[in-house]
Design a protein around this motif. Structure first.
Motif, short mmCIF file in Angstrom:
data_model
loop_
_atom_site.label_atom_id
_atom_site.label_comp_id
_atom_site.label_asym_id
_atom_site.label_seq_id
_atom_site.Cartn_x
_atom_site.Cartn_y
_atom_site.Cartn_z
N LEU A 165 -5.92 -21.10 -13.00
CA LEU A 165 -5.81 -20.37 -11.74
C LEU A 165 -4.38 -20.41 -11.21
N LEU A 166 -3.78 -21.59 -11.18
CA LEU A 166 -2.42 -21.74 -10.67
C LEU A 166 -1.42 -20.94 -11.49
N PHE A 167 -1.59 -20.97 -12.82
CA PHE A 167 -0.65 -20.22 -13.67
C PHE A 167 -0.71 -18.73 -13.37
N LEU A 168 -1.91 -18.16 -13.29
CA LEU A 168 -2.04 -16.73 -13.03
C LEU A 168 -1.49 -16.35 -11.66
N VAL A 169 -1.77 -17.19 -10.67
CA VAL A 169 -1.31 -16.89 -9.30
C VAL A 169 0.21 -16.96 -9.21
N ARG A 206 -14.06 -17.45 -11.08
CA ARG A 206 -14.62 -16.37 -10.25
C ARG A 206 -15.92 -16.80 -9.59
N GLU A 207 -16.79 -17.47 -10.36
CA GLU A 207 -18.09 -17.89 -9.82
C GLU A 207 -17.92 -18.88 -8.68
N LYS A 208 -17.03 -19.85 -8.84
CA LYS A 208 -16.84 -20.86 -7.81
C LYS A 208 -16.29 -20.25 -6.52
N LEU A 209 -15.37 -19.32 -6.66
CA LEU A 209 -14.83 -18.65 -5.47
C LEU A 209 -15.90 -17.80 -4.80
N LYS A 210 -16.66 -17.07 -5.62
CA LYS A 210 -17.71 -16.22 -5.07
C LYS A 210 -18.79 -17.04 -4.37
#
Length: 231
Positions: A165-169, A206-210
């Motif tokens: 997540l951090l890398f993509l952001v 995605r699931e955890k954020l959703k």
């Protein structure tokens, strides 16, 4: 010296793994029962767990799930199950790696070294002051603490999920292939190239954020190419 826990019901396999790891200067403890293995993993001070799937009293998938609720140490699942669905299930529950039996003890040692090295780098990573936190709508990412919050409520991510997540952001507006993400985050391209790992981890993010109320987060799937964070 790193502490390794092996949960394996086959004593000959467990002893072979233990011998090779001890030759490479690891302290190793072995459990042959699923429930005892989980208890030891949760209460002991271990740096990595090697976990068989087929165990008496509790299977390796459930043990992995329970460990992940409390700890973020690397977990390597080893199994004779060769189906992709089993591999995806294990990775989806938070395992960092999935090895199919039979395999070379030297390969196991190599993977243990790689995971411990990566985990150490990630947990000791220092982030510049100007990037104490990153905010995207209701999501706040704190790189130095390696924590994610949604509306000020912490959402628990595994080490690899957070790193991905951090890398993509922090590398937005660029399409990253699964192969390249695997190479950058897992650092195992030499002996483990199953990029379905990346797909599973993106899905879990995605699931955890959703599940925590984020209806839209800009990680886009670029079919046939990879993923892109749009910012």
């Amino acid at each position: 010296m790193n502490q390794i826990l092996i949960v394996e019901d086959d004593e000959s396999i467990a002893n072979l793994q233990k011998d090779y790891l001890e030759i490479n200067d690891y302290n190793v403890h072995v459990e042959h029962d699923g429930k005892k293995g989980l208890e030891e993993a949760l209460n002991g001070d271990y740096d990595l767990v090697i976990l068989d799937v087929m165990l008496p009293n509790m299977d390796g998938f459930e043990i992995c799930k329970q460990i992940r609720l409390e700890k973020h140490i690397p977990i390597i699942i080893v199994s004779a199950k060769t189906e992709d669905i089993d591999k995806i299930r294990g990775l989806g529950l938070g395992a960092d790696d999935y090895m199919i039996k039979p395999f070379s003890p030297n390969e196991l040692v190599a993977r243990v070294k790689a995971h411990l090295s990566r985990f150490t780098k990630l947990t000791q990573q220092q982030v510049p002051v100007e990037k104490e936190f990153i905010t995207i709508d209701d999501v706040r990412i704190e790189p130095s603490a390696r924590k994610v919050y949604v509306k000020d409520v912490e959402v628990i991510f595994t080490t690899k999920e957070f790193s991905l997540l951090l890398f993509l952001v922090t590398h937005p507006n660029t399409v990253w292939s699964k192969e390249k993400l695997f190479e950058l985050i897992w650092e195992q391209e030499v002996f483990y190239s199953d990029v379905s790992t990346v797909t599973v981890h993106i899905k879990r993010i995605r699931e955890k954020l959703k599940q925590n109320g984020v209806t839209s987060f800009p990680i886009e799937t670029i079919w046939g190419s990879g993923y892109r964070f749009n910012f």
